[in-house]
Motif scaffolding. Structure first.
Motif, PDB file in Angstrom:
ATOM      1  N   PRO A  66      29.813  46.762  42.839  1.00 44.62           N
ATOM      2  CA  PRO A  66      31.031  47.401  42.318  1.00 44.62           C
ATOM      3  C   PRO A  66      32.241  46.481  42.483  1.00 44.62           C
ATOM      4  CG  PRO A  66      29.781  48.934  43.675  1.00 44.62           C
ATOM      5  CD  PRO A  66      29.139  47.595  43.855  1.00 44.62           C
ATOM      6  N   THR A  67      33.071  46.425  41.452  1.00 47.84           N
ATOM      7  CA  THR A  67      34.248  45.563  41.479  1.00 47.84           C
ATOM      8  C   THR A  67      35.415  46.296  42.128  1.00 47.84           C
ATOM      9  OG1 THR A  67      33.530  44.496  39.440  1.00 47.84           O
ATOM     10  CG2 THR A  67      35.839  44.198  40.066  1.00 47.84           C
ATOM     11  N   THR A  68      36.060  45.625  43.065  1.00 43.23           N
ATOM     12  CA  THR A  68      37.218  46.184  43.742  1.00 43.23           C
ATOM     13  C   THR A  68      38.475  45.573  43.144  1.00 43.23           C
ATOM     14  OG1 THR A  68      35.938  46.388  45.780  1.00 43.23           O
ATOM     15  CG2 THR A  68      38.341  46.544  45.960  1.00 43.23           C
ATOM     16  N   ALA A  69      39.241  46.378  42.432  1.00 45.40           N
ATOM     17  CA  ALA A  69      40.499  45.940  41.827  1.00 45.40           C
ATOM     18  C   ALA A  69      40.286  44.726  40.929  1.00 45.40           C
ATOM     19  CB  ALA A  69      41.543  45.666  42.907  1.00 45.40           C
ATOM     20  N   LEU A  70      40.810  43.570  41.336  1.00 42.99           N
ATOM     21  CA  LEU A  70      40.738  42.362  40.514  1.00 42.99           C
ATOM     22  C   LEU A  70      39.931  41.304  41.252  1.00 42.99           C
ATOM     23  CD1 LEU A  70      41.875  41.113  37.852  1.00 42.99           C
ATOM     24  CD2 LEU A  70      43.736  40.191  39.246  1.00 42.99           C
ATOM     25  N   GLU A  71      38.879  40.791  40.618  1.00 43.97           N
ATOM     26  CA  GLU A  71      38.030  39.791  41.260  1.00 43.97           C
ATOM     27  C   GLU A  71      37.980  38.521  40.429  1.00 43.97           C
ATOM     28  OE1 GLU A  71      34.207  41.227  42.361  1.00 43.97           O
ATOM     29  OE2 GLU A  71      35.005  42.787  43.687  1.00 43.97           O
ATOM     30  N   TYR A  72      37.768  37.401  41.134  1.00 46.87           N
ATOM     31  CA  TYR A  72      37.781  36.086  40.486  1.00 46.87           C
ATOM     32  C   TYR A  72      36.526  35.305  40.837  1.00 46.87           C
ATOM     33  CZ  TYR A  72      38.776  31.122  39.854  1.00 46.87           C
ATOM     34  OH  TYR A  72      38.696  29.798  39.503  1.00 46.87           O
ATOM     35  N   THR A  73      36.006  34.580  39.858  1.00 46.84           N
ATOM     36  CA  THR A  73      34.939  33.608  40.091  1.00 46.84           C
ATOM     37  C   THR A  73      35.113  32.498  39.057  1.00 46.84           C
ATOM     38  OG1 THR A  73      32.553  33.296  40.355  1.00 46.84           O
ATOM     39  CG2 THR A  73      33.263  34.733  38.563  1.00 46.84           C
ATOM     40  N   ALA A  78      35.468  27.116  33.724  1.00 47.05           N
ATOM     41  CA  ALA A  78      35.812  28.423  33.181  1.00 47.05           C
ATOM     42  C   ALA A  78      36.219  29.328  34.340  1.00 47.05           C
ATOM     43  CB  ALA A  78      34.634  29.022  32.426  1.00 47.05           C
ATOM     44  N   HIS A  79      37.472  29.754  34.348  1.00 43.94           N
ATOM     45  CA  HIS A  79      37.963  30.712  35.341  1.00 43.94           C
ATOM     46  C   HIS A  79      37.679  32.117  34.815  1.00 43.94           C
ATOM     47  CE1 HIS A  79      40.088  27.453  37.413  1.00 43.94           C
ATOM     48  NE2 HIS A  79      40.490  27.059  36.219  1.00 43.94           N
ATOM     49  N   VAL A  80      36.981  32.914  35.590  1.00 44.58           N
ATOM     50  CA  VAL A  80      36.551  34.234  35.129  1.00 44.58           C
ATOM     51  C   VAL A  80      37.161  35.307  36.020  1.00 44.58           C
ATOM     52  CG1 VAL A  80      34.589  35.705  34.573  1.00 44.58           C
ATOM     53  CG2 VAL A  80      34.375  33.223  34.336  1.00 44.58           C
ATOM     54  N   TRP A  81      37.950  36.168  35.407  1.00 42.73           N
ATOM     55  CA  TRP A  81      38.569  37.297  36.106  1.00 42.73           C
ATOM     56  C   TRP A  81      37.944  38.597  35.615  1.00 42.73           C
ATOM     57  CZ3 TRP A  81      42.532  36.677  39.736  1.00 42.73           C
ATOM     58  CH2 TRP A  81      43.107  35.410  39.818  1.00 42.73           C
ATOM     59  N   GLU A  82      37.783  39.540  36.540  1.00 42.11           N
ATOM     60  CA  GLU A  82      37.268  40.864  36.170  1.00 42.11           C
ATOM     61  C   GLU A  82      38.171  41.940  36.753  1.00 42.11           C
ATOM     62  OE1 GLU A  82      33.418  43.853  36.781  1.00 42.11           O
ATOM     63  OE2 GLU A  82      33.412  41.850  37.686  1.00 42.11           O
ATOM     64  N   LEU A  83      38.577  42.869  35.901  1.00 45.44           N
ATOM     65  CA  LEU A  83      39.411  43.988  36.334  1.00 45.44           C
ATOM     66  C   LEU A  83      38.545  45.223  36.504  1.00 45.44           C
ATOM     67  CD1 LEU A  83      42.317  45.055  36.863  1.00 45.44           C
ATOM     68  CD2 LEU A  83      42.380  45.715  34.444  1.00 45.44           C
ATOM     69  N   GLY A  84      38.483  45.754  37.722  1.00 46.31           N
ATOM     70  CA  GLY A  84      37.706  46.955  37.987  1.00 46.31           C
ATOM     71  C   GLY A  84      38.559  48.204  37.837  1.00 46.31           C
ATOM     72  N   GLY A  85      37.893  49.350  37.934  1.00 46.08           N
ATOM     73  CA  GLY A  85      38.628  50.610  37.916  1.00 46.08           C
ATOM     74  C   GLY A  85      38.993  51.125  36.544  1.00 46.08           C
ATOM     75  N   GLY A  86      38.423  50.559  35.491  1.00 46.34           N
ATOM     76  CA  GLY A  86      38.745  51.038  34.148  1.00 46.34           C
ATOM     77  C   GLY A  86      40.185  50.727  33.784  1.00 46.34           C
ATOM     78  N   ILE A  87      40.912  51.751  33.310  1.00 46.98           N
ATOM     79  CA  ILE A  87      42.304  51.558  32.901  1.00 46.98           C
ATOM     80  C   ILE A  87      43.288  51.896  34.014  1.00 46.98           C
ATOM     81  CG2 ILE A  87      41.744  51.998  30.490  1.00 46.98           C
ATOM     82  CD1 ILE A  87      42.858  54.795  30.799  1.00 46.98           C
ATOM     83  N   ALA A  88      42.783  52.367  35.162  1.00 46.62           N
ATOM     84  CA  ALA A  88      43.677  52.812  36.240  1.00 46.62           C
ATOM     85  C   ALA A  88      44.484  51.667  36.838  1.00 46.62           C
ATOM     86  CB  ALA A  88      42.859  53.506  37.332  1.00 46.62           C
ATOM     87  N   LEU A  89      43.917  50.445  36.816  1.00 42.26           N
ATOM     88  CA  LEU A  89      44.585  49.301  37.438  1.00 42.26           C
ATOM     89  C   LEU A  89      45.048  48.285  36.399  1.00 42.26           C
ATOM     90  CD1 LEU A  89      42.091  48.767  40.407  1.00 42.26           C
ATOM     91  CD2 LEU A  89      44.275  49.980  40.459  1.00 42.26           C
ATOM     92  N   SER A  90      45.359  48.761  35.205  1.00 40.65           N
ATOM     93  CA  SER A  90      45.716  47.840  34.125  1.00 40.65           C
ATOM     94  C   SER A  90      47.009  47.077  34.393  1.00 40.65           C
ATOM     95  CB  SER A  90      45.838  48.604  32.799  1.00 40.65           C
ATOM     96  OG  SER A  90      46.781  49.663  32.907  1.00 40.65           O
ATOM     97  N   ASN A  91      47.812  47.528  35.361  1.00 40.77           N
ATOM     98  CA  ASN A  91      49.036  46.785  35.694  1.00 40.77           C
ATOM     99  C   ASN A  91      48.719  45.427  36.319  1.00 40.77           C
ATOM    100  OD1 ASN A  91      48.053  48.419  37.919  1.00 40.77           O
ATOM    101  ND2 ASN A  91      49.848  47.748  39.069  1.00 40.77           N
ATOM    102  N   LEU A  92      47.477  45.239  36.792  1.00 40.89           N
ATOM    103  CA  LEU A  92      47.084  43.951  37.381  1.00 40.89           C
ATOM    104  C   LEU A  92      46.784  42.897  36.316  1.00 40.89           C
ATOM    105  CD1 LEU A  92      44.744  45.164  40.279  1.00 40.89           C
ATOM    106  CD2 LEU A  92      47.096  44.369  40.449  1.00 40.89           C
ATOM    107  N   ILE A  93      46.860  43.278  35.060  1.00 40.20           N
ATOM    108  CA  ILE A  93      46.588  42.333  33.979  1.00 40.20           C
ATOM    109  C   ILE A  93      47.530  41.140  34.030  1.00 40.20           C
ATOM    110  CG2 ILE A  93      46.945  42.110  31.464  1.00 40.20           C
ATOM    111  CD1 ILE A  93      45.370  44.672  31.106  1.00 40.20           C
ATOM    112  N   GLU A  94      48.719  41.336  34.562  1.00 38.96           N
ATOM    113  CA  GLU A  94      49.694  40.242  34.598  1.00 38.96           C
ATOM    114  C   GLU A  94      49.284  39.111  35.535  1.00 38.96           C
ATOM    115  OE1 GLU A  94      52.844  41.831  37.961  1.00 38.96           O
ATOM    116  OE2 GLU A  94      53.148  42.405  35.868  1.00 38.96           O
ATOM    117  N   VAL A  95      48.326  39.352  36.419  1.00 37.81           N
ATOM    118  CA  VAL A  95      47.906  38.300  37.355  1.00 37.81           C
ATOM    119  C   VAL A  95      47.122  37.184  36.642  1.00 37.81           C
ATOM    120  CG1 VAL A  95      46.568  37.777  39.433  1.00 37.81           C
ATOM    121  CG2 VAL A  95      47.925  39.874  39.318  1.00 37.81           C
ATOM    122  N   PRO A  96      46.070  37.494  35.873  1.00 37.06           N
ATOM    123  CA  PRO A  96      45.323  36.402  35.230  1.00 37.06           C
ATOM    124  C   PRO A  96      45.950  35.897  33.930  1.00 37.06           C
ATOM    125  CG  PRO A  96      44.196  38.469  34.870  1.00 37.06           C
ATOM    126  CD  PRO A  96      45.348  38.780  35.751  1.00 37.06           C
TER     127      PRO A  96
END
Length: 249
Positions: free
Chosen positions: A96-103, A118-136
């Protein structure tokens, strides 16, 4: 096949070879071309196969290494982590992905010491944490950014909400980043927008009605094994909706 002649003898009928029309020949040629293309892609392995799917993730340049970013978002439990593991050719059990994960992933190019990253970011939590989009999504990476949105085809009631929320958030963030880039380097910002518009062409009939986001976006429908058992009319509506959203943005 045979028939009896006047003397009662059985005479075989020669079969007439079927001739193919030009359309049948065109279909055969297209199928052969697609088969050869698929074989060529399959021979490249999962990492390069995914790079061919997401054009912002890889660029060919023999003189220097290229760093690209892939940002994977979507509905909860929509196989985002599994897609990333497949992309990186990692035989691991998805967690399970916790918030925002990077590999990240690397590949050598042209048999030398240079490596593309290739920098790969994954946003967990569906749309609930979409404010973290500004990080990647930043002005440093927007030029080589690809976004992947995963929707759960087994839950049609969540598809529209997921796409609408994430696309709006991504659009606002990308526009803000491009505005920042335009202040620092107007030529790069203008080139990014121009390349996006060029994919549609100046004579596209829908060009005035599109809400284009100037970064490559791929929509992936997961859990097709459940989706394929839906009522045909329901599948048609879902497919048309996804096609419209992809075309509009």
């Amino acid at each position: 096949m045979s028939f009896d002649d006047e003397d009662g003898k059985e005479t075989p009928i020669k079969s007439i070879p079927q001739t193919k029309c030009i359309w049948d020949l065109c279909i055969q040629a297209t199928e052969r071309a697609e088969l050869n293309t698929n074989r060529e892609i399959d021979s490249k392995g999962p990492f390069l196969k995914a790079c061919l799917m997401f054009p912002g993730v890889v660029q060919e340049n023999s003189n220097k290494s290229v760093e690209s970013t892939m940002f994977v978002v979507g509905a909860k439990s929509a196989a985002k982590t599994s897609i990333i593991l497949r992309f990186l050719d990692r035989d691991e059990q998805p967690k399970p992905t916790t918030a925002l994960e990077y590999t990240f992933g690397r590949r050598s190019k042209n048999n030398n010491m240079l490596k593309d990253v290739a920098h790969v970011w994954e946003l967990g939590g569906g749309i609930a944490l979409s404010n973290l989009i500004e990080v990647p999504i930043t002005k440093q990476c927007v030029k080589n950014l690809s976004v992947v949105i995963c929707v759960d085809l087994s839950k049609p009631e969540t598809i529209w909400t997921t796409l609408e929320s994430l696309l709006n958030t991504i659009k606002l963030r990308v526009k803000k980043v491009i505005a920042e880039l335009k202040r620092d380097c107007p030529s790069e910002a203008n080139q990014l927008v121009a390349e996006c518009l060029a994919r549609y062409g100046p004579d596209h009939p829908d060009k005035d009605n599109l809400d284009i986001i100037p970064v490559p976006i791929t929509i992936i429908g997961t859990k097709y094994d459940e989706f394929q058992n839906f009522d045909p009319e329901k599948k048609k509506i879902i497919s048309k909706t996804l096609r419209y959203v992809a075309h509009h943005h």
